[in-house]
Design an enzyme around this catalytic site. Sequence first.
Site, PDB file in Angstrom:
ATOM      1  CB  VAL A  15       0.611   8.050  -7.598  1.00  0.00           C
ATOM      2  CG1 VAL A  15      -0.527   8.582  -6.768  1.00  0.00           C
ATOM      3  CG2 VAL A  15       1.940   8.525  -7.085  1.00  0.00           C
ATOM      4  CB  SER A  16       1.460   5.379 -12.338  1.00  0.00           C
ATOM      5  OG  SER A  16       0.588   6.379 -12.784  1.00  0.00           O
ATOM      6  CB  THR A  17       6.378   7.745 -12.448  1.00  0.00           C
ATOM      7  OG1 THR A  17       6.161   7.017 -13.656  1.00  0.00           O
ATOM      8  CG2 THR A  17       7.151   6.919 -11.467  1.00  0.00           C
TER       9      THR A  17
END
Length: 195
Positions: A15-17
């Site tokens: 996942v992106s942050t």
Amino acid sequence: MSARYPGMKIGYARVSTDEQNLSLQLHALEKVPCDIILTDKASGADASRKGLRRALRRIKAGDILVVWKLDRLGRSLMDLVKIVEHLNQKRAGLRILTGQGSMIDTTHSEGRLMFSLFAALAEFERELIRERTIAGMKAARRRGVHIGRPRKLSPAQLHTARRWIERRAKTYKQAADSLDVSVTTLRRGLDSFSG
């Protein structure tokens, strides 16, 4: 487990942050079931994907890399092709569980066919980029732009060196020493200098 892929199923989730939630991907990977699941929380094109690198280092012949969606694995078509080429070299498979990439399961012939099409498109894209780069470099050269490493000698230094040598004030060796370059560099610079 097929006879061709008797090894481990290694899951990978990312996942992106700003998304912050791996639970949907982890749930899907646990249902497979995966023997091990590696994760990354990273965003941006230059973000380090340590989990993916560990998964690719760990994978062996007969293992399968399992990913929830294709966009979790690669950032571009060429990135995906490189990853799958790496898996192929290790004689490992790839399985995408959902989304547009779910037809990719290199443990079956249909998935290998689909990926072959992606690989052909990526090769086509590489060739287009190469052709555009060559055309751009030729156009830049026609405009007089220097392509390659920066020159060691400026046009002013070459002009001065040419005057020294033509007037016999200095030899090539003395001129090169004065400019702190080799005689070869000086000669090469003077050969291409039109000033």
